[in-house]
Every structure is written in structure tokens, then in C-alpha cells.
Design an enzyme around this catalytic site. Structure first.
Site, PDB file in Angstrom:
ATOM      1  CG  ASP A 158      60.925 -11.128 142.815  1.00  0.00           C
ATOM      2  OD1 ASP A 158      60.991 -10.708 141.649  1.00  0.00           O
ATOM      3  OD2 ASP A 158      61.406 -10.528 143.775  1.00  0.00           O
ATOM      4  CG  ASP A 179      61.286  -8.218 137.778  1.00  0.00           C
ATOM      5  OD1 ASP A 179      61.078  -7.840 136.609  1.00  0.00           O
ATOM      6  OD2 ASP A 179      61.836  -7.497 138.637  1.00  0.00           O
TER       7      ASP A 179
END
Length: 337
Positions: A158, A179
Site C-alpha cells: 500500500d 497493492d
């Protein structure tokens, strides 16, 4: 330093790179910015970046240019929602580093959080050094009309929480393993380098568009994708996740299938994952998942401009003049020059 000479130096640095200052609602002046200086040695107006941001008045209506001298700034920084029109600029990303080490929720762990509209970041490294295996956001952008030029954004999971609003990233380097570009913003990445640290099938993107009514998505134009070992282009955090890569180089680190449905086959019919005129060994579409799209020129056209982010209405050249902060903004402005 003589202040006139200082302004000249700053102006030449700004003019030497083709960067754009992004603002929306009209501040007091479009061509003049208040100059504030951050220098760890004490020769500026502030020694900490957060102190300079805190000195900007609430509901600010003027362009503020915070110039950060090279150094390692160990700070957890927030640009509050009531302080728009701030530009934070180094002179070279590799020498102006903002760093923190934190994990936890995606809204709690960021090293740098932008909550104010009309923010610009230039020539900065923003990193979260927590490491692999947990959420550790480097940069959170939760505001409209934000832009980043030649910045390095580094973490593992992230890395870039591209949360909400319209954003523009130009010539930036973003690195992570899982991600590492995520959120539900409407964002254009132009000539950016994305580098995956994944050693398996970590996804580069996790876009969170949740309904067809949302005009959000991640668009990558003329970018470069590389990786340590292997990576996916993305997976759908939201049911209507939307990501398009165009004119982008993809190394052999990109897995042939390209995309993953995150264990929910229903998302295959709602996610919009497209590719247009990409090249390199990882760009071959013949083995892509069947629910991704190899876009035609007509299908790609809406994604090849700044229309998704409404950029033509809020992208504007950098200010051409700088002035010193008033005593109401900085009590230290009459210090060292």
C-alpha cells in the site's frame, strides 16, 4: 544570502523543469507565491517541514511555496484540509527525503498525508521504511486537485494510498510489492516508473471504484513497469475497479495473465482493465485473463487525455514571482537569509 538572489535561484530551479503548479479555486494571485524555507541547519524559516505547514493560515487563499533544502527529514507529516494552495518542493528527489517507519491501518500509517486541495509536491522522496508483510503507506492523498512531479514514493504494501479526488503524477517513481498503488481516486500517471518488489504475484494496483456512476480510475500513460521477480498489473479492490495502461513499457516481470479477480469471479464482469499499445516482453496480451481488454483506438481515446481528471480546468503554470511571508505567517522570516 541576498533575498533577491535567493528568489532568482528558486525561480531558475523551478523554470528548469517542465512542472506545472496545480490549483483550483483562485487564490489571491496566480503568478506570485509566498516563499517559506525549511533548512535543518537553522538557516531557513523553519527546521521541520511540519512546522512550515502549520504556519500556513487556516483557509489560506494565497499560493505558498515551501522550499525544502536537501536532507533526511524524519517526520510524519499532515497537510490539513483547511490549508490549500501549498507547494512543497525539494531540488532533487534523491537528496530531499521525508521518512518514517510505521504500520497499522492505511489511514494511520502514512508518512505523508495530503488532506488539503490544490497541493503540489516536487522533487521529494517520501518513504515508509517499515518493510514487507504489513500495511505501511508512504503517501496518502485524500484531497482534490493534487499533483506530484519527479517524486519518489517508496514502501512495500500500500505504498501510495491514492484515496480520493483528482490527481496527477508526472515522472514519478513508485515502488512496492503488494497493492502498492491503491484507492479510489481519478488519477493520471504520466511517464512514471513503477517498480514491483514482489517475489510472487503481488499486484501493482488495487483500484477501488465501487459503482459505474463513479468517474474514478487509474490511467498510466507512457509509463515503465519493472520488477524484482514477478507481479500482476492489478486486482479489483472495488467491484468496478478501473485501470488502463497505454503506451507503457512492461518488462518480463509482468505475469502473462496480467490481472487477478481477488478470489471473486463476479468482479470479472464489472472490473474494467484495459491495455492499449503497450510494449515490452510483459505487454503481450495473448495470455491475459479473458475478462481484461485489449482496447481499440476508439475505446482508448477517453483515457488518453486529462479529461478523466478534468486537468484542463485546474492545471496551470508555476508562479513566476515569489515574496517573503508576512509576520502573520512566519515569525522567523526576518532571520537568516
Amino acid at each position: 544570502m541576498n533575498i533577491q538572489v535567493y528568489f532568482t535561484v528558486i525561480f531558475l530551479v523551478a523554470s528548469s523543469s517542465s512542472w506545472l503548479s496545480m490549483v483550483g479555486a483562485s487564490p489571491g494571485s496566480l503568478s506570485t507565491a509566498i516563499l517559506m524555507r525549511v533548512d535543518q541547519s537553522g538557516k531557513g524559516d523553519y527546521q521541520k517541514i511540519q512546522d512550515a505547514i502549520d504556519a500556513v493560515p487556516s483557509n489560506n487563499t494565497e499560493l505558498v511555496f515551501i522550499w525544502v533544502k536537501p536532507g533526511m527529514y524524519r517526520e510524519k507529516i499532515v497537510v490539513p484540509a483547511d490549508k490549500p494552495f501549498i507547494t512543497l518542493s525539494g531540488t532533487k528527489a534523491t537528496t530531499t527525503i521525508i521518512t518514517w517507519n510505521d504500520t497499522g491501518g492505511i489511514f494511520d500509517s502514512p508518512t505523508f498525508s495530503v488532506l488539503a486541495t490544490d497541493f503540489v509536491g516536487r522533487f521529494l522522496t517520501i518513504q515508509n521504511t517499515y518493510g514487507a508483510g504489513a500495511k505501511a503507506v508512504a503517501l496518502r492523498v485524500s484531497a482534490d486537485r493534487a499533483a506530484f512531479f519527479e517524486c519518489r514514493i517508496l514502501s512495500h504494501q500500500d505504498t501510495l494510498l491514492d484515496d480520493t479526488g483528482r490527481h496527477f503524477y508526472s515522472n514519478c517513481y513508485v515502488e512496492g510489492d503488494t497493492d502498492f498503488i491503491c484507492g479510489n481516486a481519478a488519477s493520471l500517471f504520466e511517464k512514471c516508473h513503477l517498480n514491483s518488489l514482489s517475489e510472487g504475484s503481488g499486484a501493482i494496483t488495487a483500484q477501488r471504484r465501487e459503482s459505474p456512476a463513479e468517474d474514478t480510475g487509474f490511467i498510466f500513460l507512457g509509463c515503465k513497469l519493472t520488477g524484482l521477480k514477478s507481479a500482476l498489473l492489478g486486482r479489483p479492490w472495488g467491484d468496478y475497479s478501473r485501470v488502463v495502461f497505454a503506451f507503457t513499457y512492461m518488462s518480463n516481470a509482468i505475469l502473462p495473465q496480467g490481472w487477478d479477480d481477488w478470489g471473486d469471479t463476479s468482479k470479472q464482469s464489472t472490473a474494467f482493465y484495459g491495455q492499449y499499445k503497450c510494449y515490452g516482453p510483459g505487454a503481450i496480451t495473448s495470455k491475459r485473463v479473458e475478462w481484461s481488454r485489449n482496447l481499440t483506438s476508439q475505446e482508448a481515446a477517453p483515457f488518453l487525455t486529462k479529461n478523466l481528471i478534468g486537468g484542463n480546468s485546474w492545471i496551470r503554470p508555476t508562479p513566476t514571482h515569489f515574496k517573503r511571508a508576512s509576520t502573520s505567517i512566519s515569525n522567523n522570516v526576518n532571520g537568516n537569509t
